[in-house]
Design a protein around this motif. Structure first.
Motif, short mmCIF file in Angstrom:
data_model
loop_
_atom_site.label_atom_id
_atom_site.label_comp_id
_atom_site.label_asym_id
_atom_site.label_seq_id
_atom_site.Cartn_x
_atom_site.Cartn_y
_atom_site.Cartn_z
N LEU A 60 0.82 -1.21 0.00
CA LEU A 60 0.00 0.00 0.00
C LEU A 60 0.85 1.26 0.00
N LEU A 61 2.14 1.14 0.28
CA LEU A 61 3.01 2.30 0.43
C LEU A 61 3.88 2.54 -0.79
N SER A 62 3.66 1.80 -1.85
CA SER A 62 4.47 1.94 -3.06
C SER A 62 3.61 2.41 -4.22
N SER A 63 4.13 3.33 -5.01
CA SER A 63 3.42 3.77 -6.21
C SER A 63 3.67 2.78 -7.34
N GLY A 64 3.02 3.01 -8.43
CA GLY A 64 3.21 2.13 -9.58
C GLY A 64 2.50 0.81 -9.41
N ASP A 105 6.70 7.97 -3.89
CA ASP A 105 6.85 9.05 -4.87
C ASP A 105 7.43 8.57 -6.19
N SER A 106 7.42 7.25 -6.42
CA SER A 106 7.93 6.62 -7.64
C SER A 106 9.44 6.62 -7.73
N ILE A 194 4.65 7.51 8.07
CA ILE A 194 4.34 6.82 6.83
C ILE A 194 4.14 7.83 5.72
N ARG A 195 4.71 7.55 4.54
CA ARG A 195 4.40 8.30 3.34
C ARG A 195 3.77 7.32 2.35
N TYR A 196 2.72 7.75 1.68
CA TYR A 196 2.04 6.86 0.75
C TYR A 196 1.76 7.60 -0.55
N HIS A 201 0.69 11.53 4.07
CA HIS A 201 1.51 11.03 5.16
C HIS A 201 0.62 10.70 6.36
N ALA A 202 1.19 9.91 7.23
CA ALA A 202 0.49 9.53 8.46
C ALA A 202 1.50 9.45 9.59
N ASN A 203 1.06 9.82 10.76
CA ASN A 203 1.86 9.69 11.98
C ASN A 203 1.28 8.56 12.83
N VAL A 204 2.14 7.65 13.22
CA VAL A 204 1.74 6.54 14.08
C VAL A 204 2.48 6.72 15.40
#
Length: 417
Positions: A60-64, A105-106, A194-196, A201-204
């Motif tokens: 879920l965290l990878s583009s493409g 971000d590819s 997390i960056r998606y 982004h998300a903060n855990v």
């Protein structure tokens, strides 16, 4: 005080590597162990998807991905990892692991997977500080090392329940022995960012994780539990749009938004491997209390080792325990213009709720060990989707039809050095 705004994984990694070099050199004369140990691993893979109106990806965290944009691609499963371990003496050691893989971000810039200092109090107790692997799954310590697993990838139905693989904080590991039984408890506290895809982004924060691993002969059983506070900015424009409709819209936004939600994960996994064959199974459940929904994931797999050849099979599934649709705003008493906006909001909400729908995957594969540290794999997956479910497909086109089965083929070369 110096600002750290410009710190990047590259600069952090280089700085830690320099620190390890200095620390390791200082202890070189007092410890018989090597100052440094270098290791690397990687996967070069080519993946195909028969679904040409949406994208298939394993993270879920990878583009493409493959499918709509390209039938074949190497972005889904390819990665390179490098790890440097330094013996600091006096029971201290440190490790840095960098991973090159397709990012949100590819790009293929390196990310710091591990970066921690370990204190080995005695053979059965260790303490680590820094970036550490989260102990959620059976393969937590080698989740990205495909050579260490019989299949091409961990089933996405379970893997995507907890897409983050590490946290920044502290963990302890305590091992006990009762005759031939070994029991290991690992507990961790920390945070993660997390960056998606989409530059979100998300903060855990306030991560609390614990696992208990029981080993007896060729059998291993792991129980795990974790909880954290999640602040996710995905679809904020949608939630703000709902709030413009007063209390009914605010209630919908508060229910489904990703901000300030407590997330929990429960997991259990078991593996039996006497050498010439193996069987493994895992189950997990996550409760994020937002639009992602309460979900479960599981898989059962096994294989037979015939000299250098290992044929294997897995069955994996995911389900959604919460609603996958919502009536949204009641448009019957709204003015025409407001009703039109509300309908768009309702459609967008239901698109999100269906984005992580249930699915089942049947996989057959063959592994061939070329040498002690290199293998070739071929795997075919048949992904079956219930009616109105898109499973884990994303970037779906307007003419995509949910509920259609599709196939994924993967050829991969794995190595460790």
């Amino acid at each position: 005080m110096h600002r750290t705004d410009n710190l990047t994984p590259r600069s952090i990694g280089l700085g830690l590597l320099l620190g390890l070099c200095i620390g390791g050199t200082a202890q070189a004369n007092d410890d018989e162990k090597p100052m440094f140990t270098f290791a690397s691993y990687g996967t070069l893979a080519l993946t195909y998807s028969s679904e040409d109106k949406a994208e298939y990806n394993s993270s879920l965290l990878s583009s493409g991905g493959v499918g709509d944009s390209q039938s074949w691609g190497g972005e889904v499963d390819s990665r390179i990892g490098a790890q440097l371990t330094s013996n600091l003496g006096n029971d201290f050691s440190a490790v840095v692991q960098l991973v090159f893989e397709r990012r949100y971000d590819s790009s293929w810039q390196p990310t710091v997977e591990w970066a921690n200092v370990k204190y080995q109090l005695n053979p059965d107790f260790k303490l680590r500080l820094g970036r550490i692997a989260l102990p959620n799954f059976l393969d937590a310590d080698y989740r990205k090392v495909a050579y260490a697993t019989p299949w091409v990838r961990m089933p996405v139905e379970l893997n995507n329940l907890v897409p983050i693989t590490n946290s920044d904080g502290l963990d302890l590991n305590y091992r006990q022995r009762w005759g031939e039984v070994q029991n290991t408890i690992q507990a961790a506290v920390g945070t993660a960012k997390i960056r998606y895809p989409g530059n979100g982004h998300a903060n855990v924060s306030a991560i609390r994780a614990i696992s208990d691993t029981l080993e007896y002969g060729n059998f291993k059983l792991r129980l795990s539990y974790s909880r954290a506070n999640l602040d996710l900015d995905l679809a904020d424009d949608l939630w703000n749009g709902f709030r413009q409709f007063g209390p009914p819209g605010t209630a919908i936004a508060d229910r489904y938004s990703g901000h300030n939600k407590r997330v929990r994960f429960y997991g259990i996994g078991a593996n039996y491997d006497p050498g010439n064959w193996f069987a493994t199974a895992e189950y997990g459940r996550t409760t994020p209390n937002n639009f992602l929904g309460d979900r479960t994931g599981w898989y059962v797999g096994g294989g037979v080792r015939l000299n250098a050849w290992t044929p294997y099979a897995t069955i994996a599934g995911s389900s959604v325990l919460s609603a996958t649709s919502d009536p949204g705003l009641d448009t019957r008493r709204l003015p025409p213009n407001a009703a039109a906006v509300a309908n768009v909001l309702n459609d967008s909400l239901n698109y999100l709720l269906q984005s992580r729908g249930p699915q089942r995957t049947y996989s057959l594969g063959l592994r061939y060990d070329l040498s002690r540290n290199t293998d070739l794999k071929f795997q075919i997956d048949r992904v079956v989707l219930p009616n109105n479910s898109a499973g884990y497909l994303w970037n779906r086109r307007d003419d995509y039809v949910p509920g259609r089965a599709y196939h994924v083929l993967t050829f991969s070369l794995d190595f460790t050095y």
